[in-house]
Design an enzyme around this catalytic site. Structure first.
Site, mmCIF file in Angstrom:
data_model
loop_
_atom_site.group_PDB
_atom_site.id
_atom_site.type_symbol
_atom_site.label_atom_id
_atom_site.label_comp_id
_atom_site.label_asym_id
_atom_site.label_seq_id
_atom_site.Cartn_x
_atom_site.Cartn_y
_atom_site.Cartn_z
ATOM 1 N N SER A 1 149.260 96.728 -8.672
ATOM 2 C CA SER A 1 148.035 97.636 -8.226
ATOM 3 C C SER A 1 148.279 98.127 -6.914
ATOM 4 O O SER A 1 147.438 99.269 -6.779
ATOM 5 C CB SER A 1 146.807 96.422 -7.983
ATOM 6 N N HIS B 1 144.933 97.147 -14.483
ATOM 7 C CA HIS B 1 144.895 98.495 -14.338
ATOM 8 C C HIS B 1 145.369 99.220 -15.354
ATOM 9 O O HIS B 1 145.624 100.655 -15.388
ATOM 10 C CB HIS B 1 145.734 98.792 -13.104
ATOM 11 N N LYS C 1 137.320 98.117 -13.926
ATOM 12 C CA LYS C 1 138.260 99.147 -13.536
ATOM 13 C C LYS C 1 137.785 100.425 -14.625
ATOM 14 O O LYS C 1 136.771 100.981 -14.816
ATOM 15 C CB LYS C 1 139.614 98.753 -13.516
HETATM 16 C C1 PLP Z 1 141.322 93.911 -9.638
HETATM 17 C C2 PLP Z 1 142.164 92.897 -9.959
HETATM 18 C C3 PLP Z 1 141.901 91.621 -10.271
HETATM 19 C C4 PLP Z 1 140.638 91.094 -10.083
HETATM 20 O O1 PLP Z 1 139.458 91.863 -11.011
HETATM 21 P P1 PLP Z 1 138.076 91.673 -10.561
HETATM 22 O O2 PLP Z 1 137.218 91.892 -11.607
HETATM 23 O O3 PLP Z 1 137.847 92.656 -9.710
HETATM 24 O O4 PLP Z 1 137.757 90.215 -9.975
HETATM 25 C C5 PLP Z 1 142.821 90.666 -10.978
HETATM 26 N N1 PLP Z 1 144.029 91.463 -11.125
HETATM 27 C C6 PLP Z 1 144.646 92.588 -10.805
HETATM 28 C C7 PLP Z 1 146.020 92.902 -11.095
HETATM 29 C C8 PLP Z 1 143.585 93.346 -10.203
HETATM 30 O O5 PLP Z 1 143.940 94.558 -9.868
#
Ligand code: PLP
Length: 396
Positions: A178, A206, A248
């Site tokens: 990320s 992502h 996302k």
């Molecule tokens: C954003 C993210 C999460 C958490 O997801 P949320 O739905 O925002 O709690 C978990 N793992 C990765 C790699 C992320 O980028």
């Protein structure tokens, strides 16, 4: 003064250039946002496909609210599990060609729930050092042995797997990292898991929606979804626990886990972050059906992203600050010192451009960076504006 130690810590953080501030958006998420009364060009969101403010999703959410109200009113195992949640789980499983899928309220909770449901004291977890915080927290909470290997270092991982005598072994990795934007070598990870009889938890937060010709994420990117069409029990569903988030690229909120029927049935019984929490508002599941449809149907969003990524990388050939090896919409620019990263971010903001500075402990010491993230809602001119501003700032 019971909290005075917090005040001291805040002062120290500020002095180190590490104090975090919240910006307040007065507009929907998008390429242009209104922040503190100013209209800014934003490279800050994970809304990679530009769906967070899409009229079709808004319309679907309203329709969902008309049909189901705004709150689920209970946890899934009590009476919060609605037709809307159920149909979304079926659509997600079908989208990946997986036997089953399970919705969670957030990605953070999905990771905690899966890891603690599957592993305990006599087990072991092997994790890439740059994994998301939620995967690390999940490992700690599970009480399993927790081994971390250097970023993408397959031989270090193999050494740890070979040396382990744990009852159950789980390899966990971000699919797209990320803060770096690079990819996990999933076929090689799966091969190691087969060799050492481990499971593989892939966090495709992502990648889902963004990677692969049709947005089916990291497994499609590596051509691995085809394995599911083979008649024998596929190594994919017997080893891989696929997790992705819905806040996302999908533009809404929540997360899901997809895999074998046994896995999903086991999670319904044992995943505490699934059991002991209120189900998400069903209207979100109705909106997410619409985002799944758009993800599958509108290849142009991924094509546009690919063009913007190439355009940015071509433009950002800099002296002091370094691009990182990423082919994804996460395009970090390595600055080094936290103070300088914050200063550059502030200078950009004065020019009307929003790019977050990411500092330790989110990233390793000495690797503070600007995390530029692109979206299909950007245009070529937006990227050019950013590139020009960065070149000017580097020379100052
Ligand atoms: C954003 C993210 C999460 C958490 O997801 P949320 O739905 O925002 O709690 C978990 N793992 C990765 C790699 C992320 O980028």
């Amino acid at each position: 003064m019971p909290f005075s130690y917090l005040a001291d810590e805040l002062k120290q953080r500020d002095a180190d250039g590490l104090l975090r501030h919240r910006r307040m958006l007065e507009s929907p998420q998008g390429a242009r946002v209104r922040v503190d009364g100013a209209d800014l060009l934003s490279f800050c969101s994970n809304d990679y496909l530009g769906l967070a403010n899409h009229p079709a999703l808004i319309e679907a959410a309203c329709r969902g609210a008309q049909q189901f109200g705004v709150g689920a009113g209970a946890s899934h195992l009590v009476t919060g599990h609605t037709l809307a949640h159920h149909q979304l789980e079926q659509s997600l499983a079908a989208f990946f060609g997986m036997p089953a899928a399970l919705l969670f309220s957030t990605g953070y909770m999905a990771n905690l729930g899966v890891v603690t449901a599957l592993l305990g004291r006599n087990d072991a977890i092997f994790a890439d050092k740059l994994n998301h915080a939620s995967l690390n927290d999940a490992a700690l909470l599970s009480r399993a042995h927790f081994k971390r290997y250097a970023h993408l270092d397959l031989s270090a991982l193999e050494g740890q797997l070979a040396a382990s005598s744990a009852r159950r072994k789980l390899v966990v990795s971000d699919a797209v990292f990320s803060m770096d934007g690079d990819l996990a070598p999933v076929p090689q990870l799966l091969a190691l898991c087969e060799k050492y009889d481990a499971w593989l938890l892939l966090d495709d937060a992502h990648g889902f929606g963004m990677l692969g010709q049709t947005g089916r994420g990291i497994l499609e990117h590596f051509g691995m979804l085809l394995d599911l069409l083979t008649p024998h029990p596929s190594p994919l569903t017997s080893r891989i626990i696929y997790m992705a988030t819905l806040g996302k690229a999908a533009g809404v909120s929540g997360a899901f886990v997809a895999g074998s029927q046994e896995l999903i049935d086991g999670l319904v019984q044992n995943a505490r972050t699934y059991i002991y929490t209120t189900a998400t508002p069903p209207m979100l599941s109705v909106a997410l059906q619409e985002s799944l449809r758009i993800i599958a149907a509108e290849d142009w969003r991924r094509e546009r992203l690919a063009q913007l990524i190439a355009h940015l990388r071509d433009g950002l050939k800099m002296q002091r600050w370094q691009r990182m090896p990423s082919e994804t919409p996460i395009q970090p620019l390595l600055i080094g010192s936290s103070k300088e990263a914050v200063a550059v971010s502030l200078a950009l903001q004065k020019k009307g451009i929003l790019v977050p500075a990411i500092r330790p402990p989110t990233v390793p010491q000495g690797t503070a960076r600007l995390r530029i993230s692109l979206s299909a809602s950007h245009c070529k001119e937006d990227v050019e504006m950013l590139v020009d501003a960065l070149h000017l700032l580097e020379r100052q």
